[in-house]
Design a protein around this motif. Structure first.
Motif, PDB file in Angstrom:
ATOM      1  N   UNK A   1       0.856  -1.186   0.000  1.00  0.00           N
ATOM      2  CA  UNK A   1       0.000   0.000   0.000  1.00  0.00           C
ATOM      3  C   UNK A   1       0.885   1.226   0.000  1.00  0.00           C
ATOM      4  N   UNK A   2       0.514   2.228  -0.773  1.00  0.00           N
ATOM      5  CA  UNK A   2       1.323   3.433  -0.893  1.00  0.00           C
ATOM      6  C   UNK A   2       1.150   4.389   0.277  1.00  0.00           C
ATOM      7  N   UNK A   3       0.131   4.183   1.092  1.00  0.00           N
ATOM      8  CA  UNK A   3      -0.131   5.103   2.187  1.00  0.00           C
ATOM      9  C   UNK A   3      -1.093   6.201   1.784  1.00  0.00           C
ATOM     10  N   UNK A   4      -1.565   6.155   0.544  1.00  0.00           N
ATOM     11  CA  UNK A   4      -2.523   7.139   0.042  1.00  0.00           C
ATOM     12  C   UNK A   4      -3.858   6.459  -0.218  1.00  0.00           C
ATOM     13  N   UNK A   5      -4.901   7.209  -0.069  1.00  0.00           N
ATOM     14  CA  UNK A   5      -6.225   6.664  -0.348  1.00  0.00           C
ATOM     15  C   UNK A   5      -6.733   5.817   0.813  1.00  0.00           C
ATOM     16  N   UNK A   6      -7.739   5.041   0.514  1.00  0.00           N
ATOM     17  CA  UNK A   6      -8.365   4.208   1.535  1.00  0.00           C
ATOM     18  C   UNK A   6      -7.414   3.107   2.002  1.00  0.00           C
ATOM     19  N   UNK A   7      -7.415   2.873   3.312  1.00  0.00           N
ATOM     20  CA  UNK A   7      -6.538   1.841   3.874  1.00  0.00           C
ATOM     21  C   UNK A   7      -7.044   0.466   3.440  1.00  0.00           C
ATOM     22  N   UNK A   8      -6.142  -0.407   2.977  1.00  0.00           N
ATOM     23  CA  UNK A   8      -6.584  -1.749   2.597  1.00  0.00           C
ATOM     24  C   UNK A   8      -7.006  -2.539   3.837  1.00  0.00           C
ATOM     25  N   UNK A   9      -7.842  -3.518   3.613  1.00  0.00           N
ATOM     26  CA  UNK A   9      -8.386  -4.311   4.714  1.00  0.00           C
ATOM     27  C   UNK A   9      -7.282  -4.983   5.524  1.00  0.00           C
ATOM     28  N   UNK A  10      -6.270  -5.506   4.852  1.00  0.00           N
ATOM     29  CA  UNK A  10      -5.195  -6.176   5.576  1.00  0.00           C
ATOM     30  C   UNK A  10      -4.477  -5.216   6.520  1.00  0.00           C
ATOM     31  N   UNK A  11      -4.355  -3.948   6.117  1.00  0.00           N
ATOM     32  CA  UNK A  11      -3.690  -2.945   6.936  1.00  0.00           C
ATOM     33  C   UNK A  11      -4.533  -2.630   8.174  1.00  0.00           C
ATOM     34  N   UNK A  12      -5.829  -2.452   7.967  1.00  0.00           N
ATOM     35  CA  UNK A  12      -6.746  -2.162   9.072  1.00  0.00           C
ATOM     36  C   UNK A  12      -6.778  -3.324  10.051  1.00  0.00           C
ATOM     37  N   UNK A  13      -6.830  -4.549   9.514  1.00  0.00           N
ATOM     38  CA  UNK A  13      -6.862  -5.733  10.381  1.00  0.00           C
ATOM     39  C   UNK A  13      -5.569  -5.862  11.188  1.00  0.00           C
ATOM     40  N   UNK A  14      -4.439  -5.565  10.571  1.00  0.00           N
ATOM     41  CA  UNK A  14      -3.154  -5.642  11.273  1.00  0.00           C
ATOM     42  C   UNK A  14      -3.092  -4.598  12.388  1.00  0.00           C
ATOM     43  N   UNK A  15      -3.612  -3.405  12.127  1.00  0.00           N
ATOM     44  CA  UNK A  15      -3.625  -2.371  13.160  1.00  0.00           C
ATOM     45  C   UNK A  15      -4.518  -2.777  14.326  1.00  0.00           C
ATOM     46  N   UNK A  16      -5.674  -3.361  14.012  1.00  0.00           N
ATOM     47  CA  UNK A  16      -6.590  -3.766  15.081  1.00  0.00           C
ATOM     48  C   UNK A  16      -6.046  -4.971  15.856  1.00  0.00           C
ATOM     49  N   UNK A  17      -5.145  -5.733  15.235  1.00  0.00           N
ATOM     50  CA  UNK A  17      -4.531  -6.877  15.908  1.00  0.00           C
ATOM     51  C   UNK A  17      -3.355  -6.443  16.793  1.00  0.00           C
ATOM     52  N   UNK A  18      -3.057  -5.158  16.810  1.00  0.00           N
ATOM     53  CA  UNK A  18      -2.007  -4.665  17.687  1.00  0.00           C
ATOM     54  C   UNK A  18      -0.727  -4.264  16.996  1.00  0.00           C
ATOM     55  N   UNK A  19      -0.616  -4.470  15.707  1.00  0.00           N
ATOM     56  CA  UNK A  19       0.602  -4.077  15.003  1.00  0.00           C
ATOM     57  C   UNK A  19       0.612  -2.550  14.820  1.00  0.00           C
ATOM     58  N   UNK A  20       1.761  -1.990  14.751  1.00  0.00           N
ATOM     59  CA  UNK A  20       1.911  -0.561  14.479  1.00  0.00           C
ATOM     60  C   UNK A  20       2.188  -0.356  12.992  1.00  0.00           C
ATOM     61  N   UNK A  21       1.821   0.785  12.487  1.00  0.00           N
ATOM     62  CA  UNK A  21       2.058   1.073  11.067  1.00  0.00           C
ATOM     63  C   UNK A  21       3.542   0.999  10.752  1.00  0.00           C
ATOM     64  N   UNK A  22       4.377   1.404  11.693  1.00  0.00           N
ATOM     65  CA  UNK A  22       5.832   1.383  11.489  1.00  0.00           C
ATOM     66  C   UNK A  22       6.343  -0.060  11.308  1.00  0.00           C
ATOM     67  N   UNK A  23       5.631  -1.026  11.906  1.00  0.00           N
ATOM     68  CA  UNK A  23       6.030  -2.440  11.768  1.00  0.00           C
ATOM     69  C   UNK A  23       5.856  -2.926  10.332  1.00  0.00           C
ATOM     70  N   UNK A  24       4.940  -2.326   9.598  1.00  0.00           N
ATOM     71  CA  UNK A  24       4.662  -2.766   8.233  1.00  0.00           C
ATOM     72  C   UNK A  24       5.315  -1.852   7.198  1.00  0.00           C
ATOM     73  N   UNK A  25       6.023  -0.843   7.658  1.00  0.00           N
ATOM     74  CA  UNK A  25       6.661   0.105   6.745  1.00  0.00           C
ATOM     75  C   UNK A  25       7.783  -0.585   5.966  1.00  0.00           C
ATOM     76  N   UNK A  26       7.925  -0.193   4.731  1.00  0.00           N
ATOM     77  CA  UNK A  26       8.977  -0.738   3.871  1.00  0.00           C
ATOM     78  C   UNK A  26      10.221   0.120   4.060  1.00  0.00           C
ATOM     79  N   UNK A  27      11.320  -0.556   4.324  1.00  0.00           N
ATOM     80  CA  UNK A  27      12.600   0.121   4.410  1.00  0.00           C
ATOM     81  C   UNK A  27      12.800   0.930   5.568  1.00  0.00           C
TER      82      UNK A  27
END
Length: 106
Positions: free
Chosen positions: A80-106
């Motif tokens: 995901x580019x970080x623009x537009x609507x958040x994909x479902x997998x991203x929302x689910x990961x956040x609700x499961x306790x993951x931080x956005x920084x954990x899924x950041x590339x690089x």
């Protein structure tokens, strides 16, 4: 402009008048557009261009794809580019306790 009593006209006459007026408006607009187009074409020619050249370049907009900013933790093909609507997998990961920084590339 013709002065006449609309109240004296029959429904058939009123409908015919309505149709004639609509047609007159359409042809008037078409004449005005043709006149404007001719003026613009003449102006473009004076500048050394055709109207098609000027219009085609003005409407071309190219968008550069945005590189992905986040990657799915288990399926790296999902990004995901970080623009537009958040994909479902991203929302689910956040609700499961993951931080956005954990899924950041690089």
């Amino acid at each position: 402009m013709a002065d006449f009593d609309l109240e004296a006209l029959s429904l058939t006459d009123l409908r015919k008048l309505h149709k004639d007026i609509a047609k007159a408006i359409t042809t008037y607009e078409e004449r005005q557009k043709a006149e404007a187009r001719a003026k613009v074409e003449t102006f473009a020619r004076e500048l050394g261009y055709s109207l098609a050249e000027l219009v085609s370049t003005a409407t071309k907009i190219t968008r550069v794809p945005v590189p992905p900013k986040y990657r799915h933790p288990e399926n790296p093909a999902l990004t995901w580019s970080g623009r537009g609507r958040k994909p479902l997998w991203f929302v689910e990961a956040l609700s499961a306790g993951k931080a956005a920084e954990d899924m950041a590339i690089g």
